[in-house]
Design a protein around this motif. Sequence first.
Motif, mmCIF file in Angstrom:
data_model
loop_
_atom_site.group_PDB
_atom_site.id
_atom_site.type_symbol
_atom_site.label_atom_id
_atom_site.label_comp_id
_atom_site.label_asym_id
_atom_site.label_seq_id
_atom_site.Cartn_x
_atom_site.Cartn_y
_atom_site.Cartn_z
ATOM 1 N N HIS A 33 -9.312 5.441 -3.000
ATOM 2 C CA HIS A 33 -9.710 4.587 -3.698
ATOM 3 C C HIS A 33 -9.845 2.878 -3.013
ATOM 4 C CE1 HIS A 33 -10.155 6.949 -7.380
ATOM 5 N NE2 HIS A 33 -8.987 7.515 -6.872
ATOM 6 N N ALA A 34 -10.788 2.844 -2.171
ATOM 7 C CA ALA A 34 -10.980 1.773 -1.404
ATOM 8 C C ALA A 34 -10.890 0.469 -2.106
ATOM 9 C CB ALA A 34 -12.206 1.608 -0.476
ATOM 10 N N SER A 35 -11.746 0.354 -3.273
ATOM 11 C CA SER A 35 -11.737 -0.749 -4.088
ATOM 12 C C SER A 35 -10.355 -1.073 -4.742
ATOM 13 C CB SER A 35 -12.923 -0.710 -5.038
ATOM 14 O OG SER A 35 -12.566 0.307 -5.968
ATOM 15 N N LEU A 36 -9.653 -0.029 -5.317
ATOM 16 C CA LEU A 36 -8.455 -0.233 -5.637
ATOM 17 C C LEU A 36 -7.469 -0.563 -4.626
ATOM 18 C CD1 LEU A 36 -6.220 -0.029 -8.144
ATOM 19 C CD2 LEU A 36 -6.021 2.484 -7.553
ATOM 20 N N CYS A 37 -7.360 -0.203 -3.367
ATOM 21 C CA CYS A 37 -6.747 -0.621 -2.564
ATOM 22 C C CYS A 37 -6.614 -2.484 -2.335
ATOM 23 C CB CYS A 37 -7.008 -0.024 -1.117
ATOM 24 S SG CYS A 37 -6.630 1.789 -1.173
ATOM 25 N N LYS A 38 -8.155 -2.460 -2.312
ATOM 26 C CA LYS A 38 -8.339 -4.001 -2.166
ATOM 27 C C LYS A 38 -7.797 -4.928 -3.405
ATOM 28 C CE LYS A 38 -10.942 -7.532 -0.346
ATOM 29 N NZ LYS A 38 -9.987 -8.739 -0.115
ATOM 30 N N GLN A 39 -7.739 -4.346 -4.457
ATOM 31 C CA GLN A 39 -7.219 -4.936 -5.733
ATOM 32 C C GLN A 39 -5.820 -5.059 -5.511
ATOM 33 O OE1 GLN A 39 -8.307 -3.189 -9.345
ATOM 34 N NE2 GLN A 39 -10.545 -3.076 -8.730
ATOM 35 N N LEU A 40 -5.185 -4.077 -5.032
ATOM 36 C CA LEU A 40 -3.639 -3.999 -4.843
ATOM 37 C C LEU A 40 -3.404 -5.067 -3.978
ATOM 38 C CD1 LEU A 40 -3.036 -0.220 -5.072
ATOM 39 C CD2 LEU A 40 -2.259 -1.956 -6.497
ATOM 40 N N LEU A 41 -4.087 -5.185 -2.603
ATOM 41 C CA LEU A 41 -3.848 -5.965 -1.649
ATOM 42 C C LEU A 41 -3.887 -7.415 -2.025
ATOM 43 C CD1 LEU A 41 -5.466 -4.037 1.199
ATOM 44 C CD2 LEU A 41 -2.976 -4.248 1.055
ATOM 45 N N ASP A 42 -4.977 -7.678 -2.933
ATOM 46 C CA ASP A 42 -5.269 -9.106 -3.427
ATOM 47 C C ASP A 42 -4.080 -9.406 -4.293
ATOM 48 O OD1 ASP A 42 -7.620 -9.488 -2.006
ATOM 49 O OD2 ASP A 42 -8.769 -8.667 -3.741
ATOM 50 N N ALA A 43 -3.327 -8.478 -4.944
ATOM 51 C CA ALA A 43 -2.411 -8.794 -5.991
ATOM 52 C C ALA A 43 -0.892 -8.897 -5.357
ATOM 53 C CB ALA A 43 -2.104 -7.632 -7.111
ATOM 54 N N GLY A 44 -1.097 -8.574 -3.974
ATOM 55 C CA GLY A 44 0.102 -8.787 -3.018
ATOM 56 C C GLY A 44 0.885 -7.560 -2.448
ATOM 57 N N ALA A 45 0.222 -6.551 -2.657
ATOM 58 C CA ALA A 45 0.875 -5.496 -2.031
ATOM 59 C C ALA A 45 1.132 -5.492 -0.578
ATOM 60 C CB ALA A 45 -0.064 -4.132 -2.384
ATOM 61 N N LYS A 46 2.263 -5.011 0.030
ATOM 62 C CA LYS A 46 2.700 -5.143 1.105
ATOM 63 C C LYS A 46 2.095 -4.095 2.205
ATOM 64 C CE LYS A 46 7.381 -6.808 0.221
ATOM 65 N NZ LYS A 46 8.635 -6.676 0.478
ATOM 66 N N LEU A 47 1.299 -4.550 3.185
ATOM 67 C CA LEU A 47 0.363 -3.890 3.690
ATOM 68 C C LEU A 47 0.932 -3.226 4.906
ATOM 69 C CD1 LEU A 47 -2.632 -3.332 4.757
ATOM 70 C CD2 LEU A 47 -2.497 -5.202 6.369
ATOM 71 N N HIS A 48 2.121 -3.600 5.479
ATOM 72 C CA HIS A 48 2.985 -2.877 6.456
ATOM 73 C C HIS A 48 4.168 -2.151 5.912
ATOM 74 C CE1 HIS A 48 0.098 -4.547 9.288
ATOM 75 N NE2 HIS A 48 0.184 -5.940 8.698
ATOM 76 N N SER A 49 4.313 -2.008 4.810
ATOM 77 C CA SER A 49 5.570 -1.017 4.462
ATOM 78 C C SER A 49 5.201 0.449 4.658
ATOM 79 C CB SER A 49 5.712 -1.362 3.100
ATOM 80 O OG SER A 49 4.617 -0.872 2.318
#
Length: 86
Positions: A33-49
């Motif tokens: 789910h690419a768009s959901l990934c983008k939403q999560l990242l925009d909301a502050g999800a940690k990219l490098h965990s």
Amino acid sequence: PNAEYFYFITFHYSERIASSGCSALHAAVAADHASLCKQLLDAGAKLHSGSSSKKHTALHIACVKGHDAVARVLVEVGSDPYDRGE
């Protein structure tokens, strides 16, 4: 994927995701789910965990599963292909 799916993943699966050692971002990546990934990242999800059990980053998972659009989103926001998830 849309905002409703984002809330569904975050609120209904947060306990299961936490107990597995994976983040909501890992779950969205695994589900392609690419768009959901983008939403999560925009909301502050940690990219490098990394996931606690195998130390796989979100980008590792996207690449192994062949999820090109998701991998592209992750690279565009700065995911490091050499990050070992530690």
